[in-house]
Design an enzyme around this catalytic site. Structure first.
Site, PDB file in Angstrom:
ATOM      1  N   TYR A   1      49.900  34.610  12.563  1.00  0.00           N
ATOM      2  CA  TYR A   1      50.819  34.185  11.352  1.00  0.00           C
ATOM      3  C   TYR A   1      51.926  35.255  11.155  1.00  0.00           C
ATOM      4  CZ  TYR A   1      51.263  31.736   6.739  1.00  0.00           C
ATOM      5  OH  TYR A   1      51.923  31.326   5.684  1.00  0.00           O
TER       6      TYR A   1
ATOM      7  N   TYR B   1      58.335  26.799  10.541  1.00  0.00           N
ATOM      8  CA  TYR B   1      57.171  27.381   9.446  1.00  0.00           C
ATOM      9  C   TYR B   1      56.507  25.929   8.610  1.00  0.00           C
ATOM     10  CZ  TYR B   1      55.410  29.785   5.606  1.00  0.00           C
ATOM     11  OH  TYR B   1      54.628  30.623   4.422  1.00  0.00           O
TER      12      TYR B   1
END
Lengths: 144, 395
Positions: free
Chosen positions: B298, B349
């Site tokens: 992430y 994203y």
């Protein structure tokens, strides 16, 4: 006294929403005293103020006045205004300060009245009580 | 904890990725449903087979999705608490709903639509019309009057502390941005296709010093859905199953609200907050970092990739900078290829779901930047307040 940072627009964000535990901190700040919750049973300090000691879960707590000094643990320089209201405020320093007299406790605060480009982790600081309006005082910091 | 190899991800679907706000006039639920239908098609399932929903970061309205898509019966609908840190464990929650016997075909998804009044970069601002902004709380009163409003400003604090403690250099952050951009360039789905040079990186404007433009994820819109089912059922579906070895979430209790309140114990302040999650994940799966073939970490902010490499055991604590600067995260040549899809920084994203998507493609052998003989893929969610999460998929 109100800081130049507050006058530039940071005072817009000083609305407080205190609860029974945090109220005493803000009342003390208004009197220009820095107080940190300490456990009467085991002596552990914590922030933000809550109803419990995180070490021993005791609810027997007190607010202990600390000298108002500390050192920069880390910091950032906010150069971009994340909302338009901050355009007159940037750049500004948001620091995390290790508080003397309250081991393990840190405070988030602005570094003011200093050359922000020369700041270093470990710099010694002292609290400045910023009376942003007739009700609220926000602790900020400057080089000691 | 997930039961090892009892469930698998069998379908992945997504919408196109849009520049922020450009997905309008699509609604969020429309994007969610398009991603769900695409994931069902991918799996060879009908949307009518769906009987469960497992989310993170506040979840989604299952009632409305079920009504819109005409799903016959909902048997499981749940969400992890917290924010984006739960991304990879939403699949673990799906798995829990299946191994408990509640449901059999469970969707996990995320939809993001960053219209001008819903930009995550002002996520904590109490004024200025950000839809993500909640009113302050007694706790956040100790943060917000100082203008600490954005996740990037918060992560910058951890990054600078890491640089101070270990001598980590901006060159390492640059290598993360540059290597992930190189990966994105090969993917037509990636939003950013222009190469970044070291010169570009050091010439970029500072957003929240020491983080510059290229250390930040992008702002965009899109939806990603994945479908989890039992290992038994997975065998008969269209694509090879990506078996769930382990999916864990949580974090050390005193990591807590972490970078919002900044009270994490000194020994792991400058970390990603993933150490406990990583340890439990490897134990549950019976493998170590050395067994992982690709790491989808992430990457809302580049320093958090570095700290996760440490916390997931790819290098020692404090060694992330040297490890990255030595070329270890490069696709094709590095010891552990990282974010082969381009990541949040360069592909898109969608709060962690693109990492799960890429992990499945890698396990199937259908990734654009395919890691040769990829047997085990790691996907993570967070660094964030509790929970952070980790997921191991295998062939």
């Amino acid at each position: 006294m109100k800081s130049a940072l507050a006058a530039s627009g940071m005072d817009e964000f000083a609305d407080l929403n205190p609860d029974a535990y945090t109220m005493k901190f803000w009342e003390a700040a208004r009197e220009h005293r820095l107080v940190i919750p300490e456990c009467n049973k085991c002596g552990t300090f914590h922030m933000p103020p809550t109803g419990f000691c995180h070490e021993c879960t005791s609810q027997d707590l007190k607010f202990t006045e600390v000298p108002g000094t500390g050192e920069i643990y880390t910091f950032t320089i906010a150069r971009h205004a994340v909302i338009p209201m901050l355009q007159a405020v940037v750049p500004y320093v948001i620091a995390v300060i290790a508080i003397d007299g309250a081991p393990g406790v840190r405070m988030v605060g602005n570094m003011i009245d200093c050359d922000m480009e020369k700041l270093q982790i470990g710099d010694k600081v002292k609290v400045v009580f910023d009376d942003v309006n007739e009700e609220v005082t926000i602790p900020r910091f400057t080089l000691a | 904890m997930t039961v090892k190899d009892a469930t698998a991800i069998v379908g992945i679907g997504r919408t196109p990725y849009f520049r922020r706000g450009q997905s309008l006039p699509l609604t969020k639920v429309e994007m969610a449903c398009q991603a769900i239908i695409a994931a069902c098609d991918d799996a060879g399932l009908s949307v009518k087979d769906i009987d469960g929903f497992a989310y993170y970061s506040g979840g989604f309205d299952s009632a409305w999705i079920a009504q819109v898509l005409g799903i016959p019966e909902v048997k499981f609908t749940a969400s992890l608490t917290g924010g984006g840190g739960g991304a990879s464990a939403a699949v673990g929650l799906a798995s829990a709903g299946i191994t408990s016997g509640d449901a059999s075909v469970v969707v996990s998804l995320m939809t993001l639509q960053q219209t001008p009044d819903a930009r995550l970069g002002a996520a904590f601002a109490t004024k200025g019309k950000s839809a993500y902004s909640a009113p302050s709380t007694p706790q956040m009163d100790f943060v917000l009057p100082s203008g600490l409003f954005s996740p990037g400003q918060m992560m910058s604090q951890l990054a600078r502390r890491h640089m101070h403690l270990y001598g980590t250099r901006r060159e390492a952050f640059a290598e993360i941005a540059i290597s992930q951009r190189d990966n994105a360039i090969k993917r037509s789905t990636a939003r950013f296709q222009d190469p970044i040079t070291l010169e570009d990186y050091f010439g970029a404007r500072m957003i929240s010093d020491p983080l510059c433009l290229f250390d930040y994820t992008q702002e965009n819109d899109g939806a990603v859905a994945v479908i989890t089912t039992s290992a038994d059922r997975a065998k008969d579906l269209r694509k090879p199953p990506a078996y769930i070895m382990a999916a864990t979430h949580g974090g050390a209790g005193r990591w807590g609200s972490a970078y919002q309140l900044m009270q994490m114990p000194d020994e792991y302040f400058a970390s990603s907050g993933h150490r406990e999650v990583a340890k439990r994940m490897y134990e549950a799966a019976g493998v170590t970092a050395a067994d992982v073939d690709v790491a989808l970490l992430y990457d809302h902010f580049s320093p958090m990739v570095l700290m996760q490499l440490e916390d997931y055991g790819f290098c020692g604590i404090g060694e992330g900078g040297d490890f990255i600067e030595a070329g270890n995260i490069r696709y094709g040549t590095g010891s552990i290829p990282v974010n082969t899809h381009g990541g949040n920084l360069s592909e898109a994203y969608v709060i962690g779901m693109t990492h799960v998507y890429e992990a499945v493609e890698q396990i199937r052998g259908e990734a654009v930047n395919q890691v040769e003989n990829c047997q085990i893929a790691l996907s993570t969610g967070g660094p964030a307040s509790i929970p952070t999460s980790g997921l191991l998929l295998r062939r």
